[in-house]
Structure formats: structure tokens, C-alpha cells
Design a protein around this motif. Structure first.
Motif, mmCIF file in Angstrom:
data_model
loop_
_atom_site.group_PDB
_atom_site.id
_atom_site.type_symbol
_atom_site.label_atom_id
_atom_site.label_comp_id
_atom_site.label_asym_id
_atom_site.label_seq_id
_atom_site.Cartn_x
_atom_site.Cartn_y
_atom_site.Cartn_z
ATOM 1 N N THR A 32 -44.160 71.775 -18.232
ATOM 2 C CA THR A 32 -45.539 72.040 -17.832
ATOM 3 C C THR A 32 -46.339 70.748 -17.828
ATOM 4 O O THR A 32 -45.925 69.741 -18.403
ATOM 5 N N GLN A 34 -48.657 68.420 -19.237
ATOM 6 C CA GLN A 34 -49.025 68.224 -20.638
ATOM 7 C C GLN A 34 -50.487 67.829 -20.828
ATOM 8 O O GLN A 34 -51.051 68.033 -21.894
ATOM 9 N N GLU A 99 -52.485 78.786 -24.143
ATOM 10 C CA GLU A 99 -51.462 79.052 -25.155
ATOM 11 C C GLU A 99 -50.781 77.771 -25.621
ATOM 12 O O GLU A 99 -50.140 77.762 -26.661
ATOM 13 N N GLN A 103 -49.972 75.690 -20.479
ATOM 14 C CA GLN A 103 -49.503 77.067 -20.610
ATOM 15 C C GLN A 103 -50.670 77.997 -20.889
ATOM 16 O O GLN A 103 -51.378 77.842 -21.886
ATOM 17 N N SER A 105 -51.963 82.317 -20.587
ATOM 18 C CA SER A 105 -51.561 83.708 -20.391
ATOM 19 C C SER A 105 -52.754 84.421 -19.787
ATOM 20 O O SER A 105 -53.904 84.091 -20.077
ATOM 21 N N ASP A 118 -47.441 85.298 -18.383
ATOM 22 C CA ASP A 118 -47.412 83.837 -18.478
ATOM 23 C C ASP A 118 -47.884 83.214 -17.177
ATOM 24 O O ASP A 118 -47.522 83.667 -16.084
ATOM 25 N N TYR A 119 -48.659 82.166 -17.291
ATOM 26 C CA TYR A 119 -49.199 81.402 -16.164
ATOM 27 C C TYR A 119 -49.085 79.950 -16.587
ATOM 28 O O TYR A 119 -49.940 79.432 -17.302
ATOM 29 N N TRP A 120 -47.973 79.326 -16.216
ATOM 30 C CA TRP A 120 -47.711 77.949 -16.628
ATOM 31 C C TRP A 120 -47.919 77.012 -15.452
ATOM 32 O O TRP A 120 -47.361 77.229 -14.366
ATOM 33 N N LEU A 122 -46.917 74.023 -13.723
ATOM 34 C CA LEU A 122 -45.691 73.225 -13.711
ATOM 35 C C LEU A 122 -45.888 71.861 -13.069
ATOM 36 O O LEU A 122 -45.161 70.910 -13.365
ATOM 37 N N ALA A 135 -43.628 80.977 -14.283
ATOM 38 C CA ALA A 135 -43.495 81.697 -15.552
ATOM 39 C C ALA A 135 -42.050 81.609 -16.019
ATOM 40 O O ALA A 135 -41.134 81.618 -15.192
ATOM 41 N N PRO A 136 -41.829 81.509 -17.325
ATOM 42 C CA PRO A 136 -40.461 81.383 -17.838
ATOM 43 C C PRO A 136 -39.515 82.476 -17.357
ATOM 44 O O PRO A 136 -38.346 82.206 -17.113
ATOM 45 N N ASN A 165 -37.775 73.146 -11.832
ATOM 46 C CA ASN A 165 -37.937 74.170 -12.866
ATOM 47 C C ASN A 165 -37.031 75.378 -12.644
ATOM 48 O O ASN A 165 -37.241 76.440 -13.229
#
Length: 182
Positions: A32, A34, A99, A103, A105, A118-120, A122, A135-136, A165
Motif C-alpha cells: 500500500t 505508505q 486502519e 489502508q 475500511s 477493505d479499501y487499500w 495500492l 483489497a486483500p 499486487n
């Protein structure tokens, strides 16, 4: 504009992975952004592409607008036009919370505690003009932009972030878009 509770309930699908199709190799570690600056991420985003999902079935001209709430959470307003760019407007309002680095949510049904997705983030262009979200679980993923269209270079970059990813970008659907009047 029509605000539909049914549209909001469809976003519950974010939290119900049992029957959702998976578009990524989950053995690939996700990375993700950072150093996501939430204040710069706020505002209007156009959905350029997505992996097919139940809650956006038939949606075109999709936008997402994010705003900062007093409690530190993020307001989320998703808008879709049904079937055509002139179609009926559906809208769902939700909330997101941070989160971890890059990351978030999201929930569109806050009264259901398990209904968070999840809403990451990337990937993100340095000028915050194009974002890649996933999302994972791999059942969702999007390419978003500040404008209704992106360049071929931005599209290639965004697809490469998804591929890095573990996503199968051959399953992406590019979405017809419309300019939103201010």
C-alpha cells in the motif's frame, strides 16, 4: 438525485466474500501507499475501471467523493448512473476509517458491525491524479482519477500496480464516464 437504501445495501457485498469472484492471486503480498496524505486524497474521483462486482452491476458514470468528518472518519458518497450515462442516478453514503498506512475500511451500513470492506490504496500518482485501490481478498479493485479520462501512460501505470499486487488485469472493466457539472 435518488438516494436508494437498496444501493447502500448492495455495498454490503464488500463484506460478504463467500460468493464473490476473486481477481487476484492471494499468495502475492499486497503493498500500500505508505505516505498517503488523506487531506490530498479527499474530493471527487472518477471510476475509470473496476473488477466486476455485484454492487456496481449496471453502473456507469461512477464517481466517489470523499470528505473529512469531525470525528476523523471520512465521508464516502458513491454515485452511479444505471446502464447509460443518462440513466437514473443511484447514490450511497458511507464512512471510511484509516486502519493503517494506505489502508482504510469502508461501510455503507454502519448499523451492521461486520459490514466493513477493505479499501487499500495500492498506488497513487505523486500529484494525486490517479489512484489504484484494491483489497486483500481480491474480489474488488479500481482505477480512479480526478478526471473522467486518463492517458495511456496512466492506464499502463495503474494496470502495472494491480499486476504487482497479484491482480489479473485482463478481467478489468473500463467504465463509460461523464463530466460532472459543478
Amino acid at each position: 438525485m435518488i438516494r436508494s437504501g437498496l444501493f447502500a445495501l448492495m455495498f454490503l457485498a464488500l463484506a460478504v466474500p463467500a460468493s464473490a469472484k476473486v481477481y487476484r492471486d492471494r499468495s502475492v503480498a499486497m503493498t500500500t501507499v505508505q505516505d498517503l496524505e488523506v487531506e490530498r486524497y479527499l474530493g471527487l474521483w472518477y471510476e475509470i475501471a473496476r473488477f466486476p462486482n455485484r454492487f456496481e452491476k449496471g453502473c456507469v458514470g461512477v464517481t466517489a467523493e470523499y470528505g473529512l468528518l469531525e470525528d476523523g472518519q471520512i465521508s464516502v458518497t458513491n454515485t452511479c448512473r444505471e446502464e447509460t450515462l443518462n440513466g437514473q442516478v443511484r447514490q450511497a453514503e458511507g464512512k471510511a476509517r484509516i486502519e493503517g498506512p494506505g489502508q482504510l475500511s469502508v461501510t455503507f451500513v454502519p448499523w451492521l458491525p461486520f459490514a466493513r470492506g477493505d479499501y487499500w490504496v495500492l498506488g497513487l500518482r505523486a500529484d494525486y491524479s490517479v489512484a489504484v485501490v484494491g483489497a486483500p481478498r481480491g474480489s474488488t479493485g479500481w482505477i480512479l482519477a480526478r478526471t473522467p479520462e486518463i492517458s495511456a501512460a496512466d492506464r499502463n501505470w495503474a494496470e502495472s500496480v494491480l499486476q504487482k499486487n497479484g491482480y489479473d488485469t485482463g478481467q478489468l472493466t473500463y467504465i463509460p464516464q461523464v463530466e460532472i457539472a459543478e
